[in-house]
Motif scaffolding. Sequence first.
Motif, mmCIF file in Angstrom:
data_model
loop_
_atom_site.group_PDB
_atom_site.id
_atom_site.type_symbol
_atom_site.label_atom_id
_atom_site.label_comp_id
_atom_site.label_asym_id
_atom_site.label_seq_id
_atom_site.Cartn_x
_atom_site.Cartn_y
_atom_site.Cartn_z
ATOM 1 N N SER A 1 0.848 -1.205 0.000
ATOM 2 C CA SER A 1 0.000 0.000 0.000
ATOM 3 C C SER A 1 0.871 1.238 0.000
ATOM 4 O O SER A 1 1.777 1.362 0.829
ATOM 5 C CB SER A 1 -0.868 0.071 1.269
ATOM 6 N N ASP A 2 0.610 2.156 -0.904
ATOM 7 C CA ASP A 2 1.293 3.443 -0.899
ATOM 8 C C ASP A 2 0.280 4.567 -1.032
ATOM 9 O O ASP A 2 -0.687 4.471 -1.770
ATOM 10 C CB ASP A 2 2.298 3.543 -2.056
ATOM 11 N N MET A 3 0.579 5.630 -0.320
ATOM 12 C CA MET A 3 -0.289 6.801 -0.291
ATOM 13 C C MET A 3 0.406 7.959 -1.002
ATOM 14 O O MET A 3 1.604 8.165 -0.827
ATOM 15 C CB MET A 3 -0.539 7.149 1.170
ATOM 16 N N THR B 1 -6.881 -1.837 -5.147
ATOM 17 C CA THR B 1 -7.983 -1.040 -4.598
ATOM 18 C C THR B 1 -7.513 0.415 -4.559
ATOM 19 O O THR B 1 -6.317 0.701 -4.505
ATOM 20 C CB THR B 1 -8.372 -1.469 -3.169
ATOM 21 N N ALA C 1 -8.388 4.166 -2.661
ATOM 22 C CA ALA C 1 -9.098 5.067 -1.743
ATOM 23 C C ALA C 1 -8.739 6.484 -2.174
ATOM 24 O O ALA C 1 -7.574 6.867 -2.156
ATOM 25 C CB ALA C 1 -8.678 4.806 -0.304
ATOM 26 N N LEU C 2 -9.747 7.231 -2.586
ATOM 27 C CA LEU C 2 -9.529 8.551 -3.178
ATOM 28 C C LEU C 2 -10.318 9.592 -2.401
ATOM 29 O O LEU C 2 -11.517 9.454 -2.207
ATOM 30 C CB LEU C 2 -9.998 8.522 -4.644
ATOM 31 N N SER C 3 -9.624 10.614 -1.962
ATOM 32 C CA SER C 3 -10.276 11.737 -1.301
ATOM 33 C C SER C 3 -10.106 12.961 -2.203
ATOM 34 O O SER C 3 -8.992 13.280 -2.625
ATOM 35 C CB SER C 3 -9.613 11.927 0.062
ATOM 36 N N GLY D 1 -12.587 -0.210 -3.201
ATOM 37 C CA GLY D 1 -12.032 1.041 -2.722
ATOM 38 C C GLY D 1 -13.082 1.930 -2.113
ATOM 39 O O GLY D 1 -14.153 1.472 -1.707
ATOM 40 N N ASP D 2 -12.783 3.205 -2.108
ATOM 41 C CA ASP D 2 -13.566 4.137 -1.322
ATOM 42 C C ASP D 2 -13.330 5.519 -1.926
ATOM 43 O O ASP D 2 -12.234 5.820 -2.395
ATOM 44 C CB ASP D 2 -13.040 4.088 0.118
ATOM 45 N N THR D 3 -14.366 6.333 -1.924
ATOM 46 C CA THR D 3 -14.218 7.704 -2.405
ATOM 47 C C THR D 3 -14.896 8.625 -1.412
ATOM 48 O O THR D 3 -15.988 8.330 -0.949
ATOM 49 C CB THR D 3 -14.890 7.874 -3.782
ATOM 50 N N THR D 4 -14.252 9.716 -1.085
ATOM 51 C CA THR D 4 -14.846 10.623 -0.130
ATOM 52 C C THR D 4 -14.388 12.039 -0.429
ATOM 53 O O THR D 4 -13.494 12.266 -1.231
ATOM 54 C CB THR D 4 -14.489 10.204 1.315
ATOM 55 N N THR E 1 -5.941 13.167 -1.676
ATOM 56 C CA THR E 1 -5.012 12.099 -1.329
ATOM 57 C C THR E 1 -5.481 10.816 -1.994
ATOM 58 O O THR E 1 -6.676 10.638 -2.238
ATOM 59 C CB THR E 1 -4.911 11.842 0.195
ATOM 60 N N THR F 1 -4.734 6.513 -1.829
ATOM 61 C CA THR F 1 -4.041 5.330 -1.347
ATOM 62 C C THR F 1 -4.417 4.170 -2.239
ATOM 63 O O THR F 1 -5.606 3.888 -2.417
ATOM 64 C CB THR F 1 -4.416 5.001 0.108
ATOM 65 N N THR G 1 -3.769 0.082 -2.841
ATOM 66 C CA THR G 1 -3.219 -1.193 -2.403
ATOM 67 C C THR G 1 -3.137 -2.074 -3.636
ATOM 68 O O THR G 1 -4.143 -2.307 -4.295
ATOM 69 C CB THR G 1 -4.101 -1.840 -1.324
ATOM 70 N N SER H 1 -11.165 -1.958 1.203
ATOM 71 C CA SER H 1 -10.419 -0.760 1.616
ATOM 72 C C SER H 1 -11.395 0.328 2.033
ATOM 73 O O SER H 1 -12.308 0.658 1.282
ATOM 74 C CB SER H 1 -9.597 -0.184 0.450
ATOM 75 N N MET I 1 -11.461 4.364 3.836
ATOM 76 C CA MET I 1 -10.697 5.532 4.229
ATOM 77 C C MET I 1 -11.479 6.313 5.282
ATOM 78 O O MET I 1 -12.693 6.458 5.172
ATOM 79 C CB MET I 1 -10.509 6.394 2.977
ATOM 80 N N ILE J 1 -11.426 10.102 7.274
ATOM 81 C CA ILE J 1 -10.849 11.442 7.276
ATOM 82 C C ILE J 1 -11.346 12.181 8.515
ATOM 83 O O ILE J 1 -12.548 12.197 8.788
ATOM 84 C CB ILE J 1 -11.254 12.197 5.996
ATOM 85 N N ASP K 1 2.096 2.632 4.872
ATOM 86 C CA ASP K 1 2.777 3.844 4.469
ATOM 87 C C ASP K 1 2.426 4.911 5.505
ATOM 88 O O ASP K 1 1.340 4.923 6.056
ATOM 89 C CB ASP K 1 2.234 4.250 3.098
ATOM 90 N N THR L 1 -6.221 5.116 5.645
ATOM 91 C CA THR L 1 -6.819 4.117 4.765
ATOM 92 C C THR L 1 -6.319 2.758 5.216
ATOM 93 O O THR L 1 -5.115 2.533 5.303
ATOM 94 C CB THR L 1 -6.439 4.338 3.298
ATOM 95 N N THR M 1 -6.623 -1.328 4.371
ATOM 96 C CA THR M 1 -7.070 -2.414 3.510
ATOM 97 C C THR M 1 -7.050 -3.671 4.361
ATOM 98 O O THR M 1 -6.016 -4.026 4.911
ATOM 99 C CB THR M 1 -6.154 -2.578 2.287
#
Lengths: 314, 314
Positions: free
Chosen positions: A44-46, A85, A87-89, A119-122, A127, A129, A131, B44, B46, B48, B120, B129, B131
Amino acid sequence: MDEFTLIRRHFATLSPPREDVSLGIGDDAALLAIPPGEELVVTSDMLIAGRHFPAETAPADIGWKALAVNLSDLAAMGAQARWFTLALSLPEVDEQWLVEFTRGLRELAQATGVALVGGDTTRGPLTLTITALGTVPAGQALRRSGARPGDAIFVSGTLGDAALALRHWQGGSAARTAREKQLRQRLDRPTPRLALGLALRGIASAAIDLSDGLAGDLGHILAASGVGASLDAQALPMSDAFADLVPDALRDELQLTGGDDYELCVCVPPQHIEAAGRLALTRIGRIEAEPGLRLVDAEGRSQAFTSTGYRHFP
Amino acid sequence: MDEFTLIRRHFATLSPPREDVSLGIGDDAALLAIPPGEELVVTSDMLIAGRHFPAETAPADIGWKALAVNLSDLAAMGAQARWFTLALSLPEVDEQWLVEFTRGLRELAQATGVALVGGDTTRGPLTLTITALGTVPAGQALRRSGARPGDAIFVSGTLGDAALALRHWQGGSAARTAREKQLRQRLDRPTPRLALGLALRGIASAAIDLSDGLAGDLGHILAASGVGASLDAQALPMSDAFADLVPDALRDELQLTGGDDYELCVCVPPQHIEAAGRLALTRIGRIEAEPGLRLVDAEGRSQAFTSTGYRHFP
């Protein structure tokens, strides 16, 4: 159409049906089929706007790079990349931004054969992330800890391009010439070396991807393996664009400590050096029993090298 | 000690050695062993600060909840939870915050038997986030799409507690009495129903976890299964604290549309209703062929219901 529906519609293009996905986006979790005899590989990298990429980066490049840096970790393990996956903000839902972001993400996803599975969106600060998930036959992954004295050290591609492009950008100069654009492409659209990672199974004794700079990242291999290394400063591969544009005084620094190249650095035991030589790799040094990293300059002098490479924190 | 070392030291307590982790934190990616015949389950989510939890939430509760909401998705699939990755962005590295955050995360990780295998950390706005990864025997996962007319609908635990606690908090009242503290605990420390999810394999035809409220989340099952449902408003389970403290006028709204309970809502075909009755579940309604969600009130009147509120038939 509400915002979530909009986002889902765009992201649906990242999830083609495929045999290793029993259940994709749209349930509480995804169900994925692992081939018999293989292990799961996960990273996982952000990425945060203004920290990992300039806030004004083109959205297509943000999409590409967020996936690329994760796939690069899978490449460094010798893994077959399969899924991810996201995760997007986002500060606001801007359809044009989403179209472009998804296009860049899709270009790399299709080129590398990976599928979005969840994944996830908010709403929030920009940012991302990711995976990334892949598989490797049990026992065949490339680790950081396998380097031994006598191994040769190789890198893929060229070193320093992304760091020089970042300097240009931070200095306020747009990429106008063909050379400048080549460098900038290396910063914005790094290529995860997935095929090379697969080819290195059974050949490399250790591997890492170069995200923070050669000295620091090779240092992780040395620490994990309990060894040292000598690098031949003259052997570090340069692109034509880099060779043309880099000031002499910066060359070594950018090649040794500049981040964001996302090439592979691998160690290869003597019996596999010939096989490694047939891959797209440049030999740059050797593993030694004496701890520490030494740089052999043009005059054959060896210098201890202590820089630890770029760190994101602070 | 630098900040990276500090963070690694705290997080190391989340990664005990275990047989299903071939390689944990510290390489380019983790290597994980999937039991033969099982599928991988991945989700996953997230969180905030200021959006998914009040910014002043105790760090231990943030750690717990970030993991809990992800494990809840695995529970809803009937998965065995095994591993997680964490991408954490922090405005500053505050050791006391890290100690507390890690403690909350570890309490739930240990209670549920999951291990941190990667992630990370970077400087930025407070976002997390996670996973979560688990496994399930191939073909046995609980999906949203399996509900059929005649199935009974059950929920675990009680409904509305977290939403009422959030109202109190947003209204500026601290949780002082035992009842108020019980509610607040339900908001801050939701319990992922993992053991229940495992017990429901072979019993439930469909399942979802309640993150956004019963009506909306059950609505996802109805949409995915192509069915409708009737709920008995009088049957919705209430905690003593909720029953004591909820204003009459808010009761149905909080139980039906209040989020953050992280209970499971499951559908059970007739032949398994007896088995489901032996689990910690309350029967609240039934699946019907007619699309839509209907609420049967104390007088036996049926009202159409949407996820954002309900209206009486004209």
